[in-house]
Write a protein that holds these residues in place. Sequence first.
Motif, short mmCIF file in Angstrom:
data_model
loop_
_atom_site.label_atom_id
_atom_site.label_comp_id
_atom_site.label_asym_id
_atom_site.label_seq_id
_atom_site.Cartn_x
_atom_site.Cartn_y
_atom_site.Cartn_z
N ILE A 11 11.75 16.37 -12.28
CA ILE A 11 10.76 14.94 -13.02
C ILE A 11 9.76 15.24 -12.32
N VAL A 12 8.07 14.86 -13.01
CA VAL A 12 6.92 14.54 -13.02
C VAL A 12 6.55 13.43 -12.64
N VAL A 13 5.82 13.21 -11.68
CA VAL A 13 4.82 11.96 -11.41
C VAL A 13 3.77 11.92 -11.89
N THR A 14 3.04 11.66 -12.97
CA THR A 14 2.31 11.37 -12.13
C THR A 14 1.00 9.64 -11.59
N GLY A 15 0.08 9.33 -10.70
CA GLY A 15 -0.30 8.64 -10.14
C GLY A 15 0.66 7.93 -9.45
N ALA A 16 0.88 8.97 -8.73
CA ALA A 16 2.92 8.44 -7.72
C ALA A 16 2.46 7.87 -5.90
N SER A 17 0.52 7.78 -6.23
CA SER A 17 0.08 7.77 -4.43
C SER A 17 0.63 6.57 -4.37
N ARG A 18 0.69 4.76 -5.48
CA ARG A 18 0.65 3.76 -5.21
C ARG A 18 1.68 2.76 -6.75
N GLY A 19 1.39 1.32 -6.04
CA GLY A 19 2.26 1.11 -6.67
C GLY A 19 3.29 1.05 -7.89
N ILE A 20 3.14 1.17 -9.37
CA ILE A 20 3.96 1.47 -10.11
C ILE A 20 4.53 3.64 -9.48
N GLY A 21 3.70 4.29 -9.56
CA GLY A 21 3.93 5.47 -9.95
C GLY A 21 4.66 5.77 -8.20
N TRP A 22 4.12 5.31 -7.05
CA TRP A 22 5.05 5.39 -6.23
C TRP A 22 6.58 4.56 -6.38
N ASN A 23 6.76 3.55 -6.03
CA ASN A 23 7.64 3.33 -6.54
C ASN A 23 8.63 3.33 -7.50
N ALA A 24 8.58 3.87 -8.56
CA ALA A 24 9.41 5.41 -9.27
C ALA A 24 9.34 6.03 -9.31
N ALA A 25 8.36 6.61 -8.04
CA ALA A 25 8.86 7.97 -7.53
C ALA A 25 10.32 8.05 -6.32
#
Length: 245
Positions: A11-25
Amino acid sequence: MASPDLSGRIIVVTGASRGIGWNAAVALGAAGAHVIAIARTVGALEELDDAIRAKGGSATLVPLDLRDLDAIDRLGLSIYERWGKLDGLLGNAGLLGLITPVGHLDPKEWNDVMTVNVTANYRLIRSLDPLLQRSDAGRALFLSSGAAEKCRPFWGAYSTSKAALEALVRTYAAEVASTSVRVNLFEPGPLRTQMRAKARPGEDPQTLKHPSAVAPDLVRMLSPEFHDHGTRFEFPTNSVTHFLD
């Protein structure tokens, strides 16, 4: 409710370094998925990798500025060469841009917001849809915003970009309706993120839910057991709109 088992899913997650993306990753990794984490900041990605590993997950870190559109094509090729497929795409990355009258928007600021929020997602679809089609249950989920409809004064770039994103995703969903790929939109609502703090500097962040609150729903909607297609899920109200009906 138990988290879905995503063992073996890519699964690819963009914007993964913080916030929603971080927690989703982190949540996706904890559920067993191998996360391809995309963000601009190497240090933040390395911290994310530590957090995913601490939960027993695994990740591939991709330092990438989504304004580098050709790099998105290279991403698709790299995923194909390594895994031959992709099981999920979480299009989370976004720019707020300046909160200012439309007539005062600098053209570069406008272009950056539209590139990251709209064009990059088009290029992700273009690059990754063939890989999602190779999955037994490809899932694509894109983060929208209430700003797409509310269009408050001074939010011109962001509102326009999210309205355009929704039109793009709705079209894509209609085009793949006869395949095994499921495409949906997710509106997180107000959360305790850096973007929200920038948009509403006078707001008490402690009155908002932490971005980890939406992670279970993001994991659920990216799992092979989630079969809804052409929906817009609104987290604040826990409501679903079927936009292909």
